[in-house]
Structure formats: structure tokens, C-alpha cells
Motif scaffolding. Structure first.
Motif, mmCIF file in Angstrom:
data_model
loop_
_atom_site.group_PDB
_atom_site.id
_atom_site.type_symbol
_atom_site.label_atom_id
_atom_site.label_comp_id
_atom_site.label_asym_id
_atom_site.label_seq_id
_atom_site.Cartn_x
_atom_site.Cartn_y
_atom_site.Cartn_z
ATOM 1 N N GLY A 88 0.800 -1.213 0.000
ATOM 2 C CA GLY A 88 0.000 0.000 0.000
ATOM 3 C C GLY A 88 0.830 1.260 0.000
ATOM 4 N N ILE A 89 2.163 1.131 -0.134
ATOM 5 C CA ILE A 89 3.048 2.298 -0.130
ATOM 6 C C ILE A 89 2.680 3.263 -1.253
ATOM 7 C CG2 ILE A 89 4.759 1.049 -1.521
ATOM 8 C CD1 ILE A 89 5.455 3.771 1.128
ATOM 9 N N GLU A 90 2.144 2.728 -2.366
ATOM 10 C CA GLU A 90 1.813 3.576 -3.518
ATOM 11 C C GLU A 90 0.734 4.608 -3.202
ATOM 12 O OE1 GLU A 90 1.601 0.330 -3.449
ATOM 13 O OE2 GLU A 90 2.925 -0.566 -4.968
ATOM 14 N N THR A 91 -0.022 4.382 -2.135
ATOM 15 C CA THR A 91 -1.113 5.294 -1.780
ATOM 16 C C THR A 91 -0.717 6.287 -0.696
ATOM 17 O OG1 THR A 91 -2.002 3.799 -0.071
ATOM 18 C CG2 THR A 91 -2.778 3.489 -2.338
ATOM 19 N N ARG A 92 0.545 6.259 -0.266
ATOM 20 C CA ARG A 92 0.963 7.101 0.858
ATOM 21 C C ARG A 92 1.805 8.279 0.381
ATOM 22 N NH1 ARG A 92 2.715 1.724 3.277
ATOM 23 N NH2 ARG A 92 0.749 0.820 4.012
ATOM 24 N N SER A 93 1.824 9.313 1.219
ATOM 25 C CA SER A 93 2.518 10.549 0.859
ATOM 26 C C SER A 93 4.019 10.350 0.715
ATOM 27 C CB SER A 93 2.237 11.623 1.911
ATOM 28 O OG SER A 93 2.676 11.198 3.197
ATOM 29 N N ALA A 94 4.567 9.339 1.417
ATOM 30 C CA ALA A 94 6.006 9.081 1.310
ATOM 31 C C ALA A 94 6.399 8.705 -0.116
ATOM 32 C CB ALA A 94 6.412 7.974 2.276
ATOM 33 N N TYR A 95 5.440 8.178 -0.884
ATOM 34 C CA TYR A 95 5.733 7.736 -2.250
ATOM 35 C C TYR A 95 5.152 8.678 -3.296
ATOM 36 C CZ TYR A 95 5.770 4.771 -6.422
ATOM 37 O OH TYR A 95 5.966 4.283 -7.687
ATOM 38 N N ILE A 96 3.934 9.142 -3.088
ATOM 39 C CA ILE A 96 3.257 9.976 -4.084
ATOM 40 C C ILE A 96 4.036 11.276 -4.295
ATOM 41 C CG2 ILE A 96 1.146 11.258 -4.613
ATOM 42 C CD1 ILE A 96 -0.382 9.173 -2.966
ATOM 43 N N GLY A 97 4.402 11.536 -5.522
ATOM 44 C CA GLY A 97 5.142 12.739 -5.854
ATOM 45 C C GLY A 97 6.631 12.662 -5.596
ATOM 46 N N SER A 98 7.112 11.506 -5.155
ATOM 47 C CA SER A 98 8.529 11.354 -4.824
ATOM 48 C C SER A 98 9.353 11.107 -6.077
ATOM 49 C CB SER A 98 8.718 10.180 -3.859
ATOM 50 O OG SER A 98 8.442 8.952 -4.528
ATOM 51 N N PRO A 99 10.681 11.263 -5.975
ATOM 52 C CA PRO A 99 11.538 10.894 -7.111
ATOM 53 C C PRO A 99 11.347 9.445 -7.537
ATOM 54 C CG PRO A 99 12.780 12.207 -5.539
ATOM 55 C CD PRO A 99 11.457 11.909 -4.897
ATOM 56 N N PHE A 100 11.128 8.546 -6.572
ATOM 57 C CA PHE A 100 10.940 7.144 -6.915
ATOM 58 C C PHE A 100 9.686 6.955 -7.767
ATOM 59 C CE2 PHE A 100 13.567 4.482 -3.683
ATOM 60 C CZ PHE A 100 14.692 5.204 -4.019
ATOM 61 N N GLU A 101 8.590 7.642 -7.415
ATOM 62 C CA GLU A 101 7.386 7.526 -8.224
ATOM 63 C C GLU A 101 7.649 8.051 -9.639
ATOM 64 O OE1 GLU A 101 2.653 8.515 -7.858
ATOM 65 O OE2 GLU A 101 4.076 10.163 -7.632
ATOM 66 N N ALA A 102 8.388 9.150 -9.739
ATOM 67 C CA ALA A 102 8.686 9.711 -11.060
ATOM 68 C C ALA A 102 9.499 8.725 -11.895
ATOM 69 C CB ALA A 102 9.447 11.026 -10.901
ATOM 70 N N ILE A 103 10.441 8.037 -11.270
ATOM 71 C CA ILE A 103 11.278 7.075 -11.996
ATOM 72 C C ILE A 103 10.454 5.865 -12.424
ATOM 73 C CG2 ILE A 103 13.242 5.498 -11.771
ATOM 74 C CD1 ILE A 103 14.465 7.618 -9.827
ATOM 75 N N VAL A 104 9.598 5.381 -11.526
ATOM 76 C CA VAL A 104 8.758 4.223 -11.851
ATOM 77 C C VAL A 104 7.811 4.554 -12.994
ATOM 78 C CG1 VAL A 104 6.895 2.757 -10.990
ATOM 79 C CG2 VAL A 104 8.915 3.171 -9.568
ATOM 80 N N ASN A 105 7.174 5.710 -12.936
ATOM 81 C CA ASN A 105 6.183 6.075 -13.958
ATOM 82 C C ASN A 105 6.812 6.349 -15.320
ATOM 83 O OD1 ASN A 105 4.159 5.796 -12.076
ATOM 84 N ND2 ASN A 105 3.996 7.980 -11.645
ATOM 85 N N SER A 106 7.980 6.990 -15.307
ATOM 86 C CA SER A 106 8.622 7.354 -16.578
ATOM 87 C C SER A 106 9.588 6.299 -17.093
ATOM 88 C CB SER A 106 9.372 8.673 -16.416
ATOM 89 O OG SER A 106 10.496 8.512 -15.553
ATOM 90 N N ARG A 107 10.023 5.390 -16.169
ATOM 91 C CA ARG A 107 11.043 4.387 -16.481
ATOM 92 C C ARG A 107 12.299 5.058 -17.035
ATOM 93 N NH1 ARG A 107 9.197 -0.688 -16.085
ATOM 94 N NH2 ARG A 107 10.844 -1.560 -17.375
ATOM 95 N N SER A 108 12.585 6.244 -16.530
ATOM 96 C CA SER A 108 13.777 6.983 -16.938
ATOM 97 C C SER A 108 14.346 7.692 -15.721
ATOM 98 C CB SER A 108 13.453 7.992 -18.045
ATOM 99 O OG SER A 108 12.505 8.936 -17.590
ATOM 100 N N SER A 109 15.485 8.343 -15.882
ATOM 101 C CA SER A 109 16.198 8.946 -14.759
ATOM 102 C C SER A 109 15.500 10.206 -14.246
ATOM 103 C CB SER A 109 17.632 9.270 -15.162
ATOM 104 O OG SER A 109 17.640 10.211 -16.222
ATOM 105 N N PHE A 110 15.857 10.582 -13.020
ATOM 106 C CA PHE A 110 15.325 11.779 -12.380
ATOM 107 C C PHE A 110 16.494 12.510 -11.724
ATOM 108 C CE2 PHE A 110 14.023 14.074 -8.630
ATOM 109 C CZ PHE A 110 12.835 14.705 -8.991
ATOM 110 N N ARG A 111 16.650 13.810 -12.017
ATOM 111 C CA ARG A 111 17.713 14.585 -11.389
ATOM 112 C C ARG A 111 17.139 15.893 -10.842
ATOM 113 N NH1 ARG A 111 23.287 17.185 -13.949
ATOM 114 N NH2 ARG A 111 24.208 17.761 -11.929
ATOM 115 N N ARG A 112 17.608 16.281 -9.649
ATOM 116 C CA ARG A 112 17.164 17.553 -9.075
ATOM 117 C C ARG A 112 18.322 18.188 -8.336
ATOM 118 N NH1 ARG A 112 15.725 22.033 -8.203
ATOM 119 N NH2 ARG A 112 13.661 22.699 -7.457
ATOM 120 N N ARG A 113 18.739 19.387 -8.779
ATOM 121 C CA ARG A 113 19.750 20.159 -8.061
ATOM 122 C C ARG A 113 19.135 20.664 -6.760
ATOM 123 N NH1 ARG A 113 24.243 21.794 -11.194
ATOM 124 N NH2 ARG A 113 24.979 22.635 -9.206
ATOM 125 N N LEU A 114 19.877 20.571 -5.673
ATOM 126 C CA LEU A 114 19.368 20.940 -4.355
ATOM 127 C C LEU A 114 20.078 22.140 -3.754
ATOM 128 C CD1 LEU A 114 19.151 17.309 -2.868
ATOM 129 C CD2 LEU A 114 17.338 18.603 -4.014
#
Length: 396
Positions: A88-114
């Protein structure tokens, strides 16, 4: 935070991946699990001058309780235990909108300068990494066969973040890591399935190669069989979902009691369970395993009576000690890892008499003979399949 001038950062970006990849292909793939591999690989990339502060590998798994597991390495930290995510992690805020969700959905890399400002809409994990000093985040998928994937995430605290060359080198390492990670993933899935369906001890036997029909050995064990009384009647009185919930709670109570007392719940048979407490390896005696089994039975009855099961729901537990055939039995195309033999039949007879004598726990004379506690004879009962009456006992 590591600091360097722009030209120094450019030089640092020329870290060499050849030694890291050679280690992965030679020694790394032979490590015991993905957690150890992640720790070693993170350190080896750092030793090769990679600007790495934090490194993680996350993968899905087939497990009744765990949906995904993340292995973690951080610079200057000791071994960090893996972080497990429940279903059920997919329904929680820890996952929704996270870099991991972006990678899973796009099946491509994710980069963010901090090292610049982060908007309020950015996921909390990026804010947390930035607050700890992170300056750049890069994650990418490790694509497996048949569409599955793991995720590799790298973070730096170096001023200026990663260079394009760093990104290329992490991508190069990831391409070699992906098939190795897939092997570890399949091994973890196999272990989880074997343990869930067969129990830890039996599951490990199967995974070690005991998979041939007829691969059977004789062992001595305390045997437990438990069965819900009037299960057919309960099913006529309860809604299907209520009956299922009740059965699962009963199985929870029995499984916890067996496993907490060194036994193994070998199989579910309808509304019944079959568990063994094997006498093997010389680490315990016949008295030990029988007292473990009795303790498990008493714990299950006590927990149930303390309100864990609805009033009126009852079950019996039969116990016996003897020799059983333990191993692979079945047809040429379907095999079951189980126990068979006269000892199992006697255990079943003990359980079937619980209702007749209104006792929650009954056991045989060979089982009673191993106990240090005082026992009492309930009856000498003639049962189906046995010409000689069996002594039926319980705790005084």
C-alpha cells in the motif's frame, strides 16, 4: 560538506569506473545479499573519488508483509539496516510525488539540483536531503527482464553538485549493476515465497536443492495438529468475509505460538494447521521439543481466551511425539513438502478427541512421557485404524 573550486570539481568528475565495474563483475556479485552489495559498492565508488555522500538501491519484492526494500549506504556511517515498505506504499505521501514515483512512472532517470531554492510543491524527501546538506540528487531505473525494475539513487553534498560526467559514470555503473541486482531480487523473492508457503526451515531445505520427489528422510519430532470446531456451522452463520477474517485471526494465533516456541507451521489444511517441532542437529532433546510444542499449544489457547477470538469460537490441539517421513511427496508433476507417517495419524486422532472430552489440548502417551510437567490420563480410547486403545492425556 565537501567543497571545491569549479575546476577542482571538474577534475573530480574524472573518477574512474573501471575498478568499480571489475569488482562488481568479480567479487560484488558473489556477496550474500543486496544490502551488503550496496554498502560495498557505495564505498568503492567513494574510494574511486566519486562525489558520493548517499547511495540507495530500492526494489520491489514478493512478500506477504513487505512490498519493497531499500538498501542504504552513507559516507562515514556504519552498516545501515534496510528500510522495508509495507504493502500500500503507492497510496501514501512518502511515495506519491517522490523521485521514486517519477522514476517508476517514466522508467527513466530523475535529477534535481538541491543547492538552489526548492518550491513547496517539491517532495518532502528532497527537502530532507537538502536540509542535511545535499546539493544534488540523481536516480535512475535498473531495468530487469520482463519489465520489472529496481531504482539506484545517488546524492552528493559537494558544492556545485554532480557534473555531467558524474551522471554518465553513475549511469555506466548502473548498467552493470542492473543484471546483478536482478539476480539478488530473484533470490530474495524465492526465499520470501519459500518461507511464506513452506516455513523458514523447510523453505531453506527446498532452496538448498531438496526438490526431487522421494527426497524424504526420517526424523523424530513433536507434531501439532489444530482444528476449528464446527467450522461448517460457522460458515453457515457468518458472512463469507467474516468467516475469512475469523480464520485468518485463528491462523495468526497458532502461527505466532508455534514460531515463538521454536516450531514450524508446515501447512494449512482447510481450517486446520499442521506444525512440527523437529528433533534434529543435536541442539535439543525430545523433552525440549515436546515442551516447546506444549508451550505453543498453551499460548494459543491462552491468547484466544484473552479475547483474541470471539466468544464461542473454539478449537482443539492434538500433540504427539514420534518418527515421521519429512520431505517431498507427490505426483510426477506436483510435489508437496510435508510430513507423513503413523505419528501424524496419531496426532490427528488426539485432536479429534478434544471435542469429545471437552479439552482444548490432548496428547499421546509417547508425548506425555517426555514432559517434566505432571499429566493426567483422560481416557484409553479405541480410534479408527488402531486395534489397541490409545492413551489420551492432558496437563494436570
Amino acid at each position: 560538506m565537501d567543497e571545491c573550486a569549479d575546476d577542482e570539481c571538474s577534475d573530480a568528475a574524472s573518477w574512474d569506473t573501471s575498478g568499480v565495474i571489475a569488482w562488481l563483475l568479480d567479487e560484488g556479485r558473489l556477496l550474500a545479499n543486496i544490502d551488503k552489495l550496496t554498502h560495498e559498492l557505495g564505498q568503492r565508488m567513494l574510494d574511486a573519488s566519486a562525489p558520493l555522500w548517499r547511495y540507495r538501491v530500492s526494489m520491489r519484492t514478493l512478500h506477504p508483509l513487505v512490498a519493497a526494500s531499500t538498501s542504504i549506504w552513507e559516507r562515514d556511517e556504519q552498516f545501515i539496516p534496510p528500510v522495508e515498505a509495507e504493502h500500500g506504499i503507492e497510496t501514501r505521501s512518502a511515495y506519491i510525488g517522490s523521485p521514486f514515483e517519477a522514476i517508476v512512472n517514466s522508467r527513466s532517470s530523475f535529477r534535481r539540483r538541491l543547492d538552489g531554492p526548492l518550491g513547496a510543491a517539491e517532495h518532502s524527501v528532497l527537502h530532507e536531503i537538502k536540509e542535511r546538506g545535499g546539493t544534488d540528487y540523481f536516480g535512475l531505473p535498473l531495468i530487469f527482464t520482463e519489465g520489472a525494475m529496481a531504482i539506484m539513487a545517488c546524492t552528493t553534498d559537494r558544492v556545485g553538485g554532480f557534473t555531467d560526467t558524474d551522471i554518465d559514470k553513475f549511469t555506466e555503473v548502473a548498467a552493470v549493476l542492473a543484471p546483478i541486482a536482478e539476480v539478488f531480487s530473484q533470490k530474495r523473492v524465492s526465499t520470501a515465497i519459500a518461507n511464506a508457503y513452506l516455513g523458514q526451515r523447510t523453505g531453506q531445505r527446498v532452496l538448498s536443492g531438496q526438490i526431487t520427489r522421494g527426497h524424504v528422510e526420517k526424523i523424530n519430532a513433536a507434531i501439532m495438529i489444530s482444528d476449528i470446531r464446527d467450522w461448517t456451522g460457522l460458515n453457515t452463520r457468518l458472512a463469507e468475509d467474516e468467516a475469512l477474517e475469523l480464520a485468518n485471526r485463528y491462523f495468526d494465533i497458532l502461527a505466532d505460538a508455534v514460531e515463538e516456541n521454536r516450531g514450524e507451521l508446515l501447512k494449512f489444511i482447510g481450517d486446520s494447521i499442521l506444525a512440527i517441532f523437529p528433533l534434529e542437529g543435536g541442539s535439543c532433546s525430545a523433552t525440549d521439543v515436546c515442551e516447546y510444542a506444549l508451550a505453543a499449544a498453551q499460548q494459543a489457547v491462552r491468547v484466544a481466551r484473552d479475547g483474541e477470538l470471539p466468544l464461542g469460537l473454539d478449537f482443539g490441539i492434538g500433540l504427539h511425539f514420534g518418527e515421521v517421513y519429512y520431505g517431498n511427496i507427490g505426483s510426477s508433476t506436483r510435489i508437496d513438502f510435508t510430513v507423513m507417517g503413523q505419528a501424524v495419524n496419531i496426532t490427528a486422532r488426539m485432536e479429534s478427541l478434544c471435542r469429545k472430552f471437552n479439552r482444548p489440548i490432548l496428547f499421546s502417551e509417547p508425548f506425555a512421557a517426555q514432559l517434566t510437567q505432571e499429566t493426567v490420563l483422560v481416557a484409553a480410547e479405541t480410534v479408527k485404524g488402531y486395534d489397541v486403545p490409545l492413551e489420551v492425556l492432558t496437563i494436570a
